[in-house]
Design an enzyme around this catalytic site. Structure first.
Site, PDB file in Angstrom:
ATOM      1  N   ASP A  62      -5.295  -0.097   5.997  1.00 57.17           N
ATOM      2  CA  ASP A  62      -4.301   0.805   5.407  1.00 57.17           C
ATOM      3  C   ASP A  62      -3.453   1.454   6.491  1.00 57.17           C
ATOM      4  O   ASP A  62      -3.916   1.648   7.617  1.00 57.17           O
ATOM      5  CB  ASP A  62      -5.024   1.872   4.566  1.00 57.17           C
ATOM      6  CG  ASP A  62      -4.087   2.560   3.583  1.00 57.17           C
ATOM      7  OD1 ASP A  62      -2.986   2.033   3.338  1.00 57.17           O
ATOM      8  OD2 ASP A  62      -4.462   3.627   3.068  1.00 57.17           O
ATOM      9  N   HIS A  70       3.738  -4.337   7.599  1.00 58.91           N
ATOM     10  CA  HIS A  70       2.867  -5.412   7.098  1.00 58.91           C
ATOM     11  C   HIS A  70       2.855  -6.596   8.073  1.00 58.91           C
ATOM     12  O   HIS A  70       1.828  -7.205   8.331  1.00 58.91           O
ATOM     13  CB  HIS A  70       3.328  -5.887   5.713  1.00 58.91           C
ATOM     14  CG  HIS A  70       3.261  -4.822   4.653  1.00 58.91           C
ATOM     15  ND1 HIS A  70       2.188  -3.978   4.539  1.00 58.91           N
ATOM     16  CD2 HIS A  70       4.120  -4.463   3.676  1.00 58.91           C
ATOM     17  CE1 HIS A  70       2.401  -3.137   3.529  1.00 58.91           C
ATOM     18  NE2 HIS A  70       3.561  -3.414   2.987  1.00 58.91           N
ATOM     19  N   LEU A 112     -18.006 -17.782  11.727  1.00 59.18           N
ATOM     20  CA  LEU A 112     -17.662 -16.509  11.068  1.00 59.18           C
ATOM     21  C   LEU A 112     -17.205 -16.857   9.651  1.00 59.18           C
ATOM     22  O   LEU A 112     -16.502 -17.853   9.460  1.00 59.18           O
ATOM     23  CB  LEU A 112     -16.508 -15.840  11.825  1.00 59.18           C
ATOM     24  CG  LEU A 112     -15.859 -14.621  11.163  1.00 59.18           C
ATOM     25  CD1 LEU A 112     -16.759 -13.389  11.294  1.00 59.18           C
ATOM     26  CD2 LEU A 112     -14.493 -14.310  11.814  1.00 59.18           C
TER      27      LEU A 112
HETATM   28  C1  IPE Z   1      -5.772  -0.124  -0.468  1.00 62.10           C
HETATM   29  O1  IPE Z   1      -4.645   0.413   0.120  1.00 62.10           O
HETATM   30  C2  IPE Z   1      -5.588  -1.558  -0.711  1.00 62.10           C
HETATM   31  C3  IPE Z   1      -5.351  -2.415   0.456  1.00 62.10           C
HETATM   32  C4  IPE Z   1      -5.418  -2.064   1.705  1.00 62.10           C
HETATM   33  C5  IPE Z   1      -5.055  -3.757   0.134  1.00 62.10           C
HETATM   34  P1  IPE Z   1      -3.637   1.314  -0.691  1.00 62.10           P
HETATM   35  O2  IPE Z   1      -2.718   1.933   0.277  1.00 62.10           O
HETATM   36  O3  IPE Z   1      -3.015   0.543  -1.794  1.00 62.10           O
HETATM   37  O4  IPE Z   1      -4.627   2.400  -1.322  1.00 62.10           O
HETATM   38  P2  IPE Z   1      -4.373   3.712  -2.166  1.00 62.10           P
HETATM   39  O5  IPE Z   1      -3.771   3.310  -3.454  1.00 62.10           O
HETATM   40  O6  IPE Z   1      -3.469   4.581  -1.375  1.00 62.10           O
HETATM   41  O7  IPE Z   1      -5.729   4.301  -2.331  1.00 62.10           O
HETATM   42  C1  IPE Z   2      -1.819  -1.294   3.586  1.00 61.07           C
HETATM   43  O1  IPE Z   2      -0.813  -0.515   4.093  1.00 61.07           O
HETATM   44  C2  IPE Z   2      -1.341  -2.670   3.198  1.00 61.07           C
HETATM   45  C3  IPE Z   2      -1.397  -2.956   1.756  1.00 61.07           C
HETATM   46  C4  IPE Z   2      -1.829  -2.144   0.825  1.00 61.07           C
HETATM   47  C5  IPE Z   2      -0.928  -4.268   1.373  1.00 61.07           C
HETATM   48  P1  IPE Z   2       0.080   0.371   3.153  1.00 61.07           P
HETATM   49  O2  IPE Z   2       1.269  -0.428   2.716  1.00 61.07           O
HETATM   50  O3  IPE Z   2      -0.709   0.940   2.039  1.00 61.07           O
HETATM   51  O4  IPE Z   2       0.544   1.499   4.126  1.00 61.07           O
HETATM   52  P2  IPE Z   2       0.723   3.042   3.817  1.00 61.07           P
HETATM   53  O5  IPE Z   2      -0.570   3.537   3.254  1.00 61.07           O
HETATM   54  O6  IPE Z   2       1.844   3.171   2.844  1.00 61.07           O
HETATM   55  O7  IPE Z   2       1.053   3.638   5.138  1.00 61.07           O
HETATM   56 MG    MG Z   3      -1.755   2.682   1.781  1.00 60.90          MG
END
Ligand code: IPE
Ligand code: IPE
Ligand code: MG
Length: 250
Positions: free
Chosen positions: A26, A43, A137
């Protein structure tokens, strides 16, 4: 096949190096925003972090790595971001599958992949078949995955298998149908990006997993950050319901 035990029923094998590490990657969006870049740039950078983490797992002897790439709730994001993530996924599969295979890595995907476009499904199936016998792995991507979905699909499969069975199923009747039936439960869970929640990741399997949360954003999660997570894990005492005194004489 590893010995699959349920941490609520039997004490699984534990070691100073976690056998299975599961990560919620995240913070990509915030990483990009901090640099005045579009979210999708985060990303893209996040894919580089994945490469580094795979390498780290191999070097340290971690046998299972599971990454949450797209949750069942992430469809709620703006359409252009979802579409970018799909293209990124296709691109990464196209580029990396052969390399994974050459490195003796077994590739798996968990989640409801029927919702993806045919090209992605084809790559996933090909990749899983190609790498099925690799054993250095096991690298799992959770895509369109939700922990509740996982439990529900397992129940449906189990019920279909025993249509006339009286309703007295036990944990061990269900676990063979869970989507990670090929792996031991995670020893270490890591979430980057500062949020302290599980966001519908492996709900069943995290019952006795050691949890580690870091504010570091996923694109910044480097070797050193991975070491910090492992060091934190090594300081934990895994008791599985016992007392500290009992664990120390084991
Ligand atoms: C959780 O991240 C899902 C992934 C990393 C794929 P999110 O950024 O979507 O999570 P929430 O919704 O903030 O909890
Ligand atoms: C996690 O990073 C990647 C996915 C959920 C695909 P985020 O896109 O949620 O990044 P933040 O949380 O907005 O910084
Ligand atoms: Mg996020």
């Amino acid at each position: 096949m590893p010995q699959i035990t349920s941490s609520t029923r039997e004490i699984p094998e534990t070691d100073s190096i976690p056998r299975h590490v599961a990560i919620i990657m995240d913070g990509n969006g915030r990483w990009a925003k901090n640099r005045l870049m579009p979210r999708v740039a985060g990303h893209k950078q996040g894919v580089e972090t994945v490469r580094g983490v795979i390498k780290n797992c191999i070097e340290r002897g971690v046998k299972y790595l599971t990454l949450f790439a797209f949750s069942s709730e992430n469809w709620r994001r703006p359409a252009d971001e979802v579409s970018f993530l799909m293209q990124l996924f296709i691109g990464a599969l196209e580029k990396e599958l052969i390399k994974l295979h050459e490195n003796n890595i077994c590739f798996k995907v968990i989640g409801d992949i029927t919702k993806f476009e045919p090209k992605i499904i084809e790559f996933i199936n090909k990749g899983e078949q190609l790498t099925a016998n690799n054993n250095r792995l096991t690298f799992t991507i959770a895509a369109n995955y939700g922990g509740r979905w996982d439990v529900m699909q397992a129940i449906r499969k189990m019920m279909a298998q025993y249509p006339n069975h009286p309703f007295d199923f036990k944990e061990e009747n269900l676990t063979p149908y869970l989507s990670m039936n090929y792996a031991p439960e995670p020893d270490l869970f890591i979430r980057t990006g500062g949020e302290c929640r599980v966001s519908n990741f492996l709900l069943w399997q995290l019952a006795y997993t050691e949890l580690y949360f870091t504010k570091t954003l996923w694109p910044d999660f480097d070797d050193n950050e991975f070491d910090l997570a492992i060091q934190s894990y090594q300081q934990r005492e895994r008791r599985f319901g016992r007392t500290s005194e009992q664990v120390q004489v084991l």
